[in-house]
Design a protein around this motif. Structure first.
Motif, PDB file in Angstrom:
ATOM      1  N   VAL A   4      -8.520  15.028 -33.238  1.00 45.95           N
ATOM      2  CA  VAL A   4      -8.273  15.949 -34.343  1.00 45.95           C
ATOM      3  C   VAL A   4      -8.380  15.148 -35.637  1.00 45.95           C
ATOM      4  O   VAL A   4      -7.583  14.236 -35.889  1.00 45.95           O
ATOM      5  CB  VAL A   4      -6.892  16.608 -34.243  1.00 45.95           C
TER       6      VAL A   4
ATOM      7  N   TRP B  24      -8.025  15.478 -39.412  1.00 46.65           N
ATOM      8  CA  TRP B  24      -7.427  16.371 -40.396  1.00 46.65           C
ATOM      9  C   TRP B  24      -8.019  16.183 -41.787  1.00 46.65           C
ATOM     10  O   TRP B  24      -8.247  15.067 -42.237  1.00 46.65           O
ATOM     11  CB  TRP B  24      -5.929  16.117 -40.483  1.00 46.65           C
TER      12      TRP B  24
ATOM     13  N   MET C 285       0.363  12.698 -38.903  1.00 48.07           N
ATOM     14  CA  MET C 285      -0.957  12.995 -38.355  1.00 48.07           C
ATOM     15  C   MET C 285      -1.695  11.734 -37.953  1.00 48.07           C
ATOM     16  O   MET C 285      -2.597  11.770 -37.116  1.00 48.07           O
ATOM     17  CB  MET C 285      -1.778  13.802 -39.370  1.00 48.07           C
TER      18      MET C 285
ATOM     19  N   VAL D 107      -1.689  19.208 -31.981  1.00 46.55           N
ATOM     20  CA  VAL D 107      -2.755  18.355 -31.456  1.00 46.55           C
ATOM     21  C   VAL D 107      -2.893  18.542 -29.949  1.00 46.55           C
ATOM     22  O   VAL D 107      -4.008  18.674 -29.421  1.00 46.55           O
ATOM     23  CB  VAL D 107      -2.478  16.880 -31.807  1.00 46.55           C
TER      24      VAL D 107
ATOM     25  N   SER E  30      -5.219  11.732 -33.200  1.00 45.81           N
ATOM     26  CA  SER E  30      -5.114  12.484 -34.444  1.00 45.81           C
ATOM     27  C   SER E  30      -5.188  11.520 -35.609  1.00 45.81           C
ATOM     28  O   SER E  30      -4.623  10.423 -35.553  1.00 45.81           O
ATOM     29  CB  SER E  30      -3.790  13.263 -34.479  1.00 45.81           C
TER      30      SER E  30
END
Length: 333
Positions: free
Chosen positions: A9, A11, A28, A301, A34
């Motif tokens: 992921v 962001w 994050m 996530v 992530s």
């Protein structure tokens, strides 16, 4: 819902302001699989400064550029509520999952539009009601589910808070501008409590309230009294006052059952007190993660990557909280 086709992921953060310094965005980069790859602020110097201080490779001063960055595959919207709808629309239309700060929007109608947009785009919509994942609040839920206080009868919220020092000195305080925030500190802070009750007992089906501004210091309401009932049959009451004296300050939630009660703060402490008939009081103490949104972001996530579990705070649940608040303050607006 479209499948999230990535093993990581990445962001993109829109609105890298104060909430992103510690509460959210740093988590994050700590959650497995992530990372934050880009941030955006309208002020280019501030965007660059945030990126450099937090080791983030890219920064923008334009939301469209961040959303359309091919490396960004999930968007965190950390701006004031007035921009949530439009930014959600843009992120969803780009096919990217959306994580939005609370309150979800200025009003219930905007929340419903956000849900519709994301459903039509086939992307998930998450909202930052992170108390649904914190250990002290999960402990309360377990105590209730395990029957420690018997059958829950009613709940009560009391918030007495002295006037915020920034009210008169900071003209940019959007939290007390209804056109931006939807309401006042009740929307910003009380939303956490009402959302948590939705998590404990399910949707609220009936609600009434009265709101006014007693201090005359800003346009939003500064006191709200409300009564509500859940579909599950539990009743509730709340008192939110943001202009008390320092000596009157109080933050307490009480859940009363037919065999005992649970008392705990929402903001000013992490302890939980269990009182039961014929037994000594038990006090449970908890430590919070360094970044308070860590566990909620971890759940997002994990859901996106199919690693098990689902995020407990969605657009659908968060919209219910906006509806409840709207009913409580509608006499004022």
């Amino acid at each position: 819902m479209k499948k999230f086709n990535s093993s990581q992921v990445n962001w993109g953060v829109i609105g890298a302001g104060s909430v992103c310094e510690k509460k959210s965005a740093p988590a994050m980069n700590k959650v497995s699989d992530s990372s934050v790859v880009a941030v955006m602020r309208r002020n280019a110097d501030k965007a660059k400064d945030y990126a450099e201080r937090h080791g983030i490779p890219k920064w923008y001063d334009d939301a469209d550029s961040l959303i359309n960055d091919e490396e960004v595959n999930a968007v965190y919207i950390a701006t004031p509520p007035s921009s949530h709808l439009e930014l959600t629309r843009k992120a969803a239309n780009a096919g990217k999952p959306v994580y939005v700060e609370k309150p979800m929007a200025r009003n219930h109608a905007e929340c419903l539009e956000m849900i519709k947009i994301c459903e039509e785009a086939g992307v998930p919509l998450f909202v930052a009601y992170y108390r649904r994942t914190l250990p002290n609040f999960l402990k309360v839920k377990r105590l209730i589910e395990e029957g420690e206080i018997g059958e829950p009868r009613y709940v009560s919220i009391t918030i007495n808070q002295a006037k915020h020092p920034d009210v008169l000195t900071d003209a940019s305080n959007w939290r007390i501008d209804p056109d931006v925030a939807g309401g006042g500190y009740f929307y910003d802070l009380g939303s956490h409590q009402l959302d948590y009750f939705d998590f404990l007992f399910g949707p609220i089906k009936e609600v009434n309230g009265i709101a006014t501004n007693q201090s005359g210091q800003y346009p939003a309401e500064d006191i709200v009294l409300g009564n509500f009932s859940f579909e599950s049959g539990v009743l509730g009451t709340g008192n939110w006052c943001y202009t008390t004296s320092n000596t009157s300050q109080k933050d307490e939630i009480v859940i009363i059952g037919n065999k005992g009660e649970i008392r705990f703060p929402c903001f000013w402490g992490t302890h939980v007190t269990l009182k039961r008939d014929g037994k000594e009081d038990e006090v449970f103490q908890f430590e919070m993660p360094e970044n308070i949104q860590f566990y909620l972001i971890q759940s997002i996530v994990n859901e996106l990557l199919g690693k098990g579990g689902e995020c407990p705070s969605t657009g659908v649940s968060a919209a219910r909280t906006n509806w409840v608040m709207e009913q409580m303050v509608k006499n004022f607006y």
